[in-house]
Write a protein that holds these residues in place. Sequence first.
Motif, PDB file in Angstrom:
ATOM      1  N   LEU A   7      31.024 -40.465  -1.688  1.00 28.21           N
ATOM      2  CA  LEU A   7      31.043 -41.802  -2.283  1.00 28.21           C
ATOM      3  C   LEU A   7      30.725 -41.688  -3.776  1.00 28.21           C
ATOM      4  CD1 LEU A   7      28.979 -43.577   0.511  1.00 28.21           C
ATOM      5  CD2 LEU A   7      31.449 -43.673   0.203  1.00 28.21           C
ATOM      6  N   PRO A   8      31.711 -41.313  -4.574  1.00 29.46           N
ATOM      7  CA  PRO A   8      31.449 -41.181  -6.009  1.00 29.46           C
ATOM      8  C   PRO A   8      31.178 -42.540  -6.649  1.00 29.46           C
ATOM      9  CG  PRO A   8      33.786 -40.947  -5.575  1.00 29.46           C
ATOM     10  CD  PRO A   8      33.096 -41.056  -4.234  1.00 29.46           C
ATOM     11  N   ASP A   9      30.422 -42.520  -7.724  1.00 28.63           N
ATOM     12  CA  ASP A   9      30.097 -43.740  -8.469  1.00 28.63           C
ATOM     13  C   ASP A   9      29.450 -44.797  -7.574  1.00 28.63           C
ATOM     14  OD1 ASP A   9      31.188 -42.644 -10.823  1.00 28.63           O
ATOM     15  OD2 ASP A   9      33.193 -43.242 -10.169  1.00 28.63           O
ATOM     16  N   ASN A  10      28.577 -44.333  -6.696  1.00 25.14           N
ATOM     17  CA  ASN A  10      27.891 -45.223  -5.777  1.00 25.14           C
ATOM     18  C   ASN A  10      26.402 -44.938  -5.875  1.00 25.14           C
ATOM     19  OD1 ASN A  10      27.158 -46.822  -3.485  1.00 25.14           O
ATOM     20  ND2 ASN A  10      29.196 -46.480  -2.669  1.00 25.14           N
ATOM     21  N   GLU A  11      25.588 -45.941  -6.078  1.00 20.12           N
ATOM     22  CA  GLU A  11      24.149 -45.744  -6.120  1.00 20.12           C
ATOM     23  C   GLU A  11      23.623 -45.378  -4.736  1.00 20.12           C
ATOM     24  OE1 GLU A  11      22.212 -49.096  -7.832  1.00 20.12           O
ATOM     25  OE2 GLU A  11      23.325 -48.947  -9.712  1.00 20.12           O
ATOM     26  N   HIS A  12      22.433 -44.792  -4.726  1.00 19.40           N
ATOM     27  CA  HIS A  12      21.852 -44.319  -3.473  1.00 19.40           C
ATOM     28  C   HIS A  12      21.741 -45.436  -2.434  1.00 19.40           C
ATOM     29  CE1 HIS A  12      19.610 -41.539  -0.960  1.00 19.40           C
ATOM     30  NE2 HIS A  12      18.802 -42.546  -0.692  1.00 19.40           N
ATOM     31  N   GLN A  13      21.266 -46.602  -2.844  1.00 16.85           N
ATOM     32  CA  GLN A  13      21.102 -47.700  -1.875  1.00 16.85           C
ATOM     33  C   GLN A  13      22.454 -48.132  -1.321  1.00 16.85           C
ATOM     34  OE1 GLN A  13      18.142 -48.711  -0.563  1.00 16.85           O
ATOM     35  NE2 GLN A  13      19.537 -49.674   0.891  1.00 16.85           N
ATOM     36  N   GLY A  14      23.488 -48.112  -2.153  1.00 14.47           N
ATOM     37  CA  GLY A  14      24.825 -48.442  -1.669  1.00 14.47           C
ATOM     38  C   GLY A  14      25.293 -47.443  -0.620  1.00 14.47           C
ATOM     39  N   ALA A  15      25.027 -46.164  -0.854  1.00 14.74           N
ATOM     40  CA  ALA A  15      25.393 -45.128   0.121  1.00 14.74           C
ATOM     41  C   ALA A  15      24.610 -45.311   1.419  1.00 14.74           C
ATOM     42  CB  ALA A  15      25.152 -43.740  -0.460  1.00 14.74           C
ATOM     43  N   MET A  16      23.325 -45.663   1.304  1.00  8.58           N
ATOM     44  CA  MET A  16      22.523 -45.911   2.497  1.00  8.58           C
ATOM     45  C   MET A  16      23.053 -47.112   3.279  1.00  8.58           C
ATOM     46  SD  MET A  16      20.112 -43.794   3.211  1.00  8.58           S
ATOM     47  CE  MET A  16      19.072 -44.771   4.287  1.00  8.58           C
ATOM     48  N   ASN A  17      23.447 -48.163   2.574  1.00  8.13           N
ATOM     49  CA  ASN A  17      24.002 -49.345   3.251  1.00  8.13           C
ATOM     50  C   ASN A  17      25.281 -48.998   3.995  1.00  8.13           C
ATOM     51  OD1 ASN A  17      21.905 -50.871   2.210  1.00  8.13           O
ATOM     52  ND2 ASN A  17      23.108 -51.722   0.533  1.00  8.13           N
ATOM     53  N   ASN A  39      27.539 -45.061  26.101  1.00  9.36           N
ATOM     54  CA  ASN A  39      26.910 -45.442  24.839  1.00  9.36           C
ATOM     55  C   ASN A  39      26.988 -44.266  23.872  1.00  9.36           C
ATOM     56  OD1 ASN A  39      26.078 -48.033  25.731  1.00  9.36           O
ATOM     57  ND2 ASN A  39      24.445 -47.055  26.881  1.00  9.36           N
ATOM     58  N   VAL A  40      27.341 -44.557  22.637  1.00 10.02           N
ATOM     59  CA  VAL A  40      27.482 -43.532  21.604  1.00 10.02           C
ATOM     60  C   VAL A  40      26.549 -43.881  20.452  1.00 10.02           C
ATOM     61  CG1 VAL A  40      29.101 -42.402  20.029  1.00 10.02           C
ATOM     62  CG2 VAL A  40      29.904 -43.225  22.239  1.00 10.02           C
ATOM     63  N   THR A  41      25.884 -42.871  19.921  1.00  9.50           N
ATOM     64  CA  THR A  41      25.036 -43.071  18.752  1.00  9.50           C
ATOM     65  C   THR A  41      25.365 -42.005  17.712  1.00  9.50           C
ATOM     66  OG1 THR A  41      23.252 -41.672  19.616  1.00  9.50           O
ATOM     67  CG2 THR A  41      23.154 -44.038  20.135  1.00  9.50           C
ATOM     68  N   ALA A  42      24.833 -42.181  16.515  1.00  7.88           N
ATOM     69  CA  ALA A  42      25.059 -41.216  15.440  1.00  7.88           C
ATOM     70  C   ALA A  42      23.802 -41.077  14.605  1.00  7.88           C
ATOM     71  CB  ALA A  42      26.219 -41.671  14.564  1.00  7.88           C
ATOM     72  N   SER A  43      23.557 -39.871  14.160  1.00  8.88           N
ATOM     73  CA  SER A  43      22.504 -39.589  13.188  1.00  8.88           C
ATOM     74  C   SER A  43      23.200 -39.256  11.878  1.00  8.88           C
ATOM     75  CB  SER A  43      21.654 -38.409  13.647  1.00  8.88           C
ATOM     76  OG  SER A  43      21.013 -38.696  14.863  1.00  8.88           O
ATOM     77  N   LEU A  44      22.712 -39.838  10.785  1.00  4.63           N
ATOM     78  CA  LEU A  44      23.351 -39.627   9.494  1.00  4.63           C
ATOM     79  C   LEU A  44      22.342 -39.160   8.461  1.00  4.63           C
ATOM     80  CD1 LEU A  44      24.882 -42.204  10.966  1.00  4.63           C
ATOM     81  CD2 LEU A  44      26.225 -42.043   8.912  1.00  4.63           C
ATOM     82  N   GLY A  45      22.813 -38.300   7.570  1.00  3.28           N
ATOM     83  CA  GLY A  45      22.005 -37.833   6.459  1.00  3.28           C
ATOM     84  C   GLY A  45      22.698 -38.197   5.155  1.00  3.28           C
ATOM     85  N   VAL A  46      21.969 -38.823   4.252  1.00  3.43           N
ATOM     86  CA  VAL A  46      22.512 -39.252   2.962  1.00  3.43           C
ATOM     87  C   VAL A  46      21.751 -38.519   1.861  1.00  3.43           C
ATOM     88  CG1 VAL A  46      22.781 -41.202   1.389  1.00  3.43           C
ATOM     89  CG2 VAL A  46      23.131 -41.524   3.841  1.00  3.43           C
ATOM     90  N   ALA A  47      22.497 -37.976   0.918  1.00  7.91           N
ATOM     91  CA  ALA A  47      21.880 -37.335  -0.245  1.00  7.91           C
ATOM     92  C   ALA A  47      22.588 -37.824  -1.492  1.00  7.91           C
ATOM     93  CB  ALA A  47      21.979 -35.817  -0.140  1.00  7.91           C
ATOM     94  N   SER A  48      21.820 -37.989  -2.554  1.00  8.43           N
ATOM     95  CA  SER A  48      22.430 -38.404  -3.809  1.00  8.43           C
ATOM     96  C   SER A  48      21.623 -37.874  -4.976  1.00  8.43           C
ATOM     97  CB  SER A  48      22.545 -39.925  -3.887  1.00  8.43           C
ATOM     98  OG  SER A  48      21.266 -40.515  -3.925  1.00  8.43           O
ATOM     99  N   PHE A  49      22.321 -37.650  -6.064  1.00 10.71           N
ATOM    100  CA  PHE A  49      21.665 -37.316  -7.314  1.00 10.71           C
ATOM    101  C   PHE A  49      22.596 -37.612  -8.467  1.00 10.71           C
ATOM    102  CE2 PHE A  49      22.919 -32.831  -5.976  1.00 10.71           C
ATOM    103  CZ  PHE A  49      24.038 -32.732  -6.785  1.00 10.71           C
ATOM    104  N   ILE A  50      22.018 -37.690  -9.644  1.00 12.27           N
ATOM    105  CA  ILE A  50      22.823 -37.848 -10.848  1.00 12.27           C
ATOM    106  C   ILE A  50      23.233 -36.448 -11.279  1.00 12.27           C
ATOM    107  CG2 ILE A  50      22.818 -38.599 -13.255  1.00 12.27           C
ATOM    108  CD1 ILE A  50      20.673 -40.688 -12.368  1.00 12.27           C
ATOM    109  N   PRO A  51      24.532 -36.175 -11.335  1.00 12.54           N
ATOM    110  CA  PRO A  51      24.992 -34.820 -11.637  1.00 12.54           C
ATOM    111  C   PRO A  51      24.536 -34.344 -13.022  1.00 12.54           C
ATOM    112  CG  PRO A  51      26.802 -36.200 -10.881  1.00 12.54           C
ATOM    113  CD  PRO A  51      25.631 -37.093 -11.104  1.00 12.54           C
ATOM    114  N   ASP A  52      24.198 -33.069 -13.082  1.00 10.70           N
ATOM    115  CA  ASP A  52      23.965 -32.396 -14.357  1.00 10.70           C
ATOM    116  C   ASP A  52      24.320 -30.924 -14.155  1.00 10.70           C
ATOM    117  OD1 ASP A  52      21.719 -30.938 -13.359  1.00 10.70           O
ATOM    118  OD2 ASP A  52      20.343 -32.495 -13.978  1.00 10.70           O
ATOM    119  N   SER A  53      24.125 -30.122 -15.165  1.00 13.71           N
ATOM    120  CA  SER A  53      24.564 -28.730 -15.094  1.00 13.71           C
ATOM    121  C   SER A  53      23.795 -27.895 -14.078  1.00 13.71           C
ATOM    122  CB  SER A  53      24.477 -28.077 -16.477  1.00 13.71           C
ATOM    123  OG  SER A  53      23.128 -28.088 -16.914  1.00 13.71           O
ATOM    124  N   ASN A  54      22.621 -28.367 -13.634  1.00 15.40           N
ATOM    125  CA  ASN A  54      21.817 -27.621 -12.669  1.00 15.40           C
ATOM    126  C   ASN A  54      22.071 -28.025 -11.222  1.00 15.40           C
ATOM    127  OD1 ASN A  54      20.481 -26.195 -14.729  1.00 15.40           O
ATOM    128  ND2 ASN A  54      19.039 -27.881 -15.007  1.00 15.40           N
TER     129      ASN A  54
END
Length: 89
Positions: A7-17, A39-54
């Motif tokens: 999800l490019p150009d998306n803030e962390h809270q937007g990705a969580m939503n 019944n089906v369930t899902a576990s999700l992991g969300v990660a985000s950061f502001i890109p830089d050279s590191n």
Amino acid sequence: MGLVIILPDNEHQGAMNIAERIRYEIESLKIIFSDQTINVTASLGVASFIPDSNKTTDLLIELADKALNQAKNEGRNCTCSIINTASIV
């Protein structure tokens, strides 16, 4: 099974939503097989950061995987996240 959603150009809270909406829709599925409801369930992991050279895409995937494992360890059918982390601790 794994799935990655970028999800490019998306803030962390937007990705969580979005992740929570996906999790809820999966949980809401009523799959009928041989006259039984599955019944089906899902576990999700969300990660985000502001890109830089590191920070690399490999790091982002590693962080998302860590968040996914946290969701699985917390009892499944939930969404966990890691935000703006420079390295895995």
